[in-house]
Design an enzyme around this catalytic site. Structure first.
Site, short mmCIF file in Angstrom:
data_model
loop_
_atom_site.label_atom_id
_atom_site.label_comp_id
_atom_site.label_asym_id
_atom_site.label_seq_id
_atom_site.Cartn_x
_atom_site.Cartn_y
_atom_site.Cartn_z
N TRP A 1 0.84 -1.19 0.00
CA TRP A 1 0.00 0.00 0.00
C TRP A 1 0.88 1.25 0.00
CZ3 TRP A 1 -4.83 -0.25 -1.34
CH2 TRP A 1 -5.65 0.88 -1.21
N GLU B 1 -3.60 8.80 -1.40
CA GLU B 1 -2.46 7.91 -1.64
C GLU B 1 -1.71 8.26 -2.92
OE1 GLU B 1 -5.53 6.14 -0.80
OE2 GLU B 1 -4.97 5.78 1.27
N ASP C 1 -0.81 12.01 0.00
CA ASP C 1 -1.96 12.80 0.42
C ASP C 1 -3.12 11.89 0.82
OD1 ASP C 1 -2.95 11.84 -1.99
OD2 ASP C 1 -3.23 13.80 -2.93
N GLU D 1 -18.62 5.25 -2.48
CA GLU D 1 -17.47 6.15 -2.49
C GLU D 1 -17.64 7.21 -3.56
OE1 GLU D 1 -12.91 5.28 -1.86
OE2 GLU D 1 -13.49 4.69 -3.91
#
Length: 373
Positions: free
Chosen positions: A120, A173, A170, A328
């Protein structure tokens, strides 16, 4: 006299807010973590400090203090378990030999508080500031003694004081090479709030105050162009996350010219028919519109006194909801539809539901008095 359709509209908006509160509660892990999304492949099984802190704030403001406190307890355990890591990071920074990005604290954890095993974009500072802010806001709102969480607050303050000026990823990502203004504002809000927590020792409180002051100066010096905040130091682009610095975070006073100019630019450049994009160059799932960001802008406008505009944004967010929650993003005004298939092939359909979306809808509904806590 208020018309029946308006009453019915507000009742529907209120019912949806209560549904989102119930959904969040039903999905919260026994240890206190909020799952980012119960179904989306890239988020499933993980909790973020950033998302989770905004969710906890919504639950706190929305009348479920116990849910928020369970999350704060989870955060505290995650941080306390990394006490030695914080000490190494702080010592290295003080010696002028800061640790590499890969050795900084992670941005997401599994529900047991362990580091994620999947690759990640992990070095993000903003969530650590936002959890401090959410905790302090909760303690003030409910008159709660913050003593159980103060040790973790001290560790967080030390970590942020040592590292706040570093470039990092940020909220989205992206762009680890930049200093992001929404990150600076997130840290500013958290450190300011933590500095006045009752019971915090004076040395740590002073560290929080002085660091917040330095961040505020950097943000206002290097993060402003043409009278408004920008996405990162050195760009003229803007980002929807900047709205949060006005509300709910309160890093800027909602009535000051910098805040109002920033909101005007965000509304003009990023909002179409009530739905807000993240930024104009966004290609994630084609660059759709995000309900949670419309609600954040609504919170900021509400704080600035533009109640009707805030209510319009709440209504748009409500239009994206379905029985399973709020997504989302939606694809009503994609910025670049050619990227949709690429992301679907990688991770499947975009996150739906996203608990952060549910939380921001609930938070704005409470702010506007549409629903009572």
């Amino acid at each position: 006299m208020t018309s029946t359709p308006v009453l019915a509209d507000r009742e529907a908006l209120a019912a949806l807010a209560l549904d989102q509160r119930a959904l969040i509660r039903s999905l919260q892990h026994a240890d206190g973590a909020y799952p980012a999304s119960p179904t989306f492949s890239a988020y499933r099984g993980y909790s973020w400090f950033r998302d989770g802190a905004f969710i906890a704030d919504a639950m706190s403001a929305g009348g479920d203090a116990a849910s928020a406190e369970a999350f704060f307890g989870w955060c505290a355990r995650v941080i306390e378990a990394r006490r030695d890591d914080v000490a190494r990071i702080v010592a290295a920074a003080a010696a002028g030999t800061p640790l590499p990005d890969a050795d900084m604290l992670p941005t997401r954890f599994d529900f047991d508080g362990r580091d994620g095993t999947d690759e990640w974009w992990d070095f993000q500072l903003d969530g650590y500031g936002i959890w401090l802010w959410a905790l302090a806001a909760h303690a003030t709102r409910h008159g709660v003694d913050a003593a159980p969480w103060l040790d973790a607050c001290r560790l967080t303050i030390e970590y942020l004081a040592s590292s706040w000026a570093r470039p990092c990823y940020d909220w989205w990502e992206e762009h680890i090479e930049q200093v992001h203004i929404s990150t600076l504002g997130s840290l500013l809000a958290g450190l300011r709030a933590a500095a006045v927590l009752p019971g915090l020792d004076e040395v740590t409180a002073e560290l929080a105050r002085t660091t917040a002051s330095a961040i505020d100066e950097r943000m206002r010096t290097d993060g402003v162009l043409d009278g408004h905040l920008v996405k990162w130091v050195g760009t003229d682009a803007v980002d929807a996350s900047l709205a949060s610095l006005v509300a709910p975070l309160g890093a800027l006073d909602a009535q000051e010219p910098l805040a109002l100019a920033t909101l005007e630019v965000l509304d003009e450049q990023l909002v179409v028919d009530g739905g807000m994009h993240r930024f104009r160059a966004d290609t994630y799932f084609g660059g759709g519109q995000w309900p949670l960001l419309s609600c954040m802008l609504g919170l900021a406008w509400a704080r600035a006194g533009r109640t009707e505009r805030a209510l319009e944004l709440l209504r748009w967010a409500a239009s994206t909801a379905h029985d399973g929650g709020i997504p989302e993003q939606v694809d009503r005004h994609l910025l670049d539809a050619s990227f949709v298939d690429e992301w679907v092939e990688r991770w499947g359909p975009s996150a739906d539901p996203l608990l952060w979306s549910s939380a921001m809808y609930l938070r704005l509904a409470v702010e506007l008095g549409v629903v009572e806590p």
